[in-house]
Design an enzyme around this catalytic site. Structure first.
Site, PDB file in Angstrom:
ATOM      1  N   LYS A 130      10.742  11.184  -0.267  1.00 54.61           N
ATOM      2  CA  LYS A 130       9.543  11.018   0.573  1.00 54.61           C
ATOM      3  C   LYS A 130       9.721  11.845   1.833  1.00 54.61           C
ATOM      4  O   LYS A 130      10.827  11.894   2.398  1.00 54.61           O
ATOM      5  CB  LYS A 130       9.332   9.544   0.928  1.00 54.61           C
ATOM      6  N   GLU A 188       0.468   4.896   6.797  1.00 55.39           N
ATOM      7  CA  GLU A 188       1.044   3.920   7.747  1.00 55.39           C
ATOM      8  C   GLU A 188       0.164   3.776   8.975  1.00 55.39           C
ATOM      9  O   GLU A 188      -0.192   4.776   9.621  1.00 55.39           O
ATOM     10  CB  GLU A 188       2.470   4.369   8.146  1.00 55.39           C
TER      11      GLU A 188
HETATM   12  O1  KIV Z   1      11.435   4.442   6.624  1.00 49.58           O
HETATM   13  C1  KIV Z   1      10.685   3.589   6.137  1.00 49.58           C
HETATM   14  O2  KIV Z   1      11.048   2.424   5.945  1.00 49.58           O
HETATM   15  C2  KIV Z   1       9.333   3.996   5.795  1.00 49.58           C
HETATM   16  C3  KIV Z   1       8.365   2.912   5.429  1.00 49.58           C
HETATM   17  C4  KIV Z   1       8.010   2.159   6.634  1.00 49.58           C
HETATM   18  C5  KIV Z   1       7.189   3.451   4.719  1.00 49.58           C
HETATM   19  O3  KIV Z   1       9.022   5.145   5.817  1.00 49.58           O
END
Ligand code: KIV
Length: 275
Positions: free
Chosen positions: A113, A182
């Protein structure tokens, strides 16, 4: 059943909601996986929750790999997504592909991600072309916390809202299989969800998203340095832990623990010869 990026796409088509929680260690990952959660995110929130930093900026590739491997060992069915930490992909397409590759080879990720919209699409495209699934992240992107000037809801005016929609479309076009939204208004998240074919995973983005994610320590009431409005505590595990630690302290100091059943014996014969 094993969750894959295909499961994610199919869930959206069928209108089935997706669940995702963060985890940073083997034991927690095993519990989350056993509960049937679709995906586990080794988020760079590791910086806040595990390492005690104020934000996610200082988290390194080594941190993500170390915790990613631990989580991977606890997973049987969940999709394992690992966050690309700050400055592991912003610098160049080459860095982005190499570091995404490391998260797969060394961190055992099934997908990575990364944060951002149009400005990171060249990286998303190159990473996906290398065979690595990418989850996008829009709205309040914590790696840009200093640029935002704090934790603020994103996409509230028309220009920002349109930009968010365009960014989601661009991420899909670049090959992302899913996108986290988010801290954005629920109605805007709904529009994004209806606009793109890839599943949207909300955190502080309302129930119209295709799935939800929370930091596990927030969800079980274990982390209280700050509590955003979007957090719901599904348990009070922090309080239960404090109580258990307090009892342990009391029993150790009171000579109650360890009791006979926690103690190993030695034969009297051997013992006599020791004196
Ligand atoms: O780092 C994280 O936990 C995240 C989530 C809040 C989506 O990116």
């Amino acid at each position: 059943m094993k969750n894959t990026v295909v499961t994610f796409m199919e869930a959206k088509k069928k209108g089935e909601k997706l669940s995702m929680l963060t985890a940073y260690d083997y034991s927690t990952a095993k519990l989350i996986d056993g509960a049937g959660i679709n995906a586990i995110l080794v988020g760079d929130s590791l910086g806040n929750v595990v390492l005690g930093y104020e934000n996610t900026i200082s988290v390194t590739m080594e941190d993500m790999i170390h915790h990613g491997r631990a989580v991977a060992r606890g997973i049987q069915n969940a999709l394992l997504v690992i966050d690309m930490p700050f400055m592991s992909y912003q610098t160049s397409v080459y860095d982005a592909v190499m570091n995404a590759g490391r998260l797969m080879k060394e961190g055992m990720a099934h997908a990575v991600k990364l944060e951002g919209g149009i400005e990171v699409c060249d990286k998303v495209k190159a990473i996906t072309q290398a065979g690595i699934p990418v989850m996008g992240h829009l709205g309040l992107t914590p790696q840009s916390i200093h640029a935002f000037g704090g934790h603020k809801v994103q996409g509230k005016d028309e220009i920002a809202a349109r930009k968010l929609i365009e960014n989601a479309k661009a991420l899909q076009e670049a090959g992302a299989f899913s996108v986290v939204l988010e801290c954005v208004p629920a109605k805007l998240a709904e529009i994004v969800t209806q606009t793109v074919d890839i599943p949207t995973i909300g955190i502080g983005a309302g129930k119209g998203c295709d799935g939800q994610v929370l930091v596990y320590a927030d969800a079980i009431g274990m982390f209280d340095d700050f509590k955003p409005k979007f957090v719901k505590q599904f348990g009070q595990i922090g309080a239960a832990m404090t109580e258990a630690f307090r009892k342990y302290d009391e029993e150790v100091k009171g000579g109650v623990f360890p009791a006979d059943e926690h103690t190993y014996s030695i034969s009297d014969d051997v013992l006599e010869r020791l004196y």
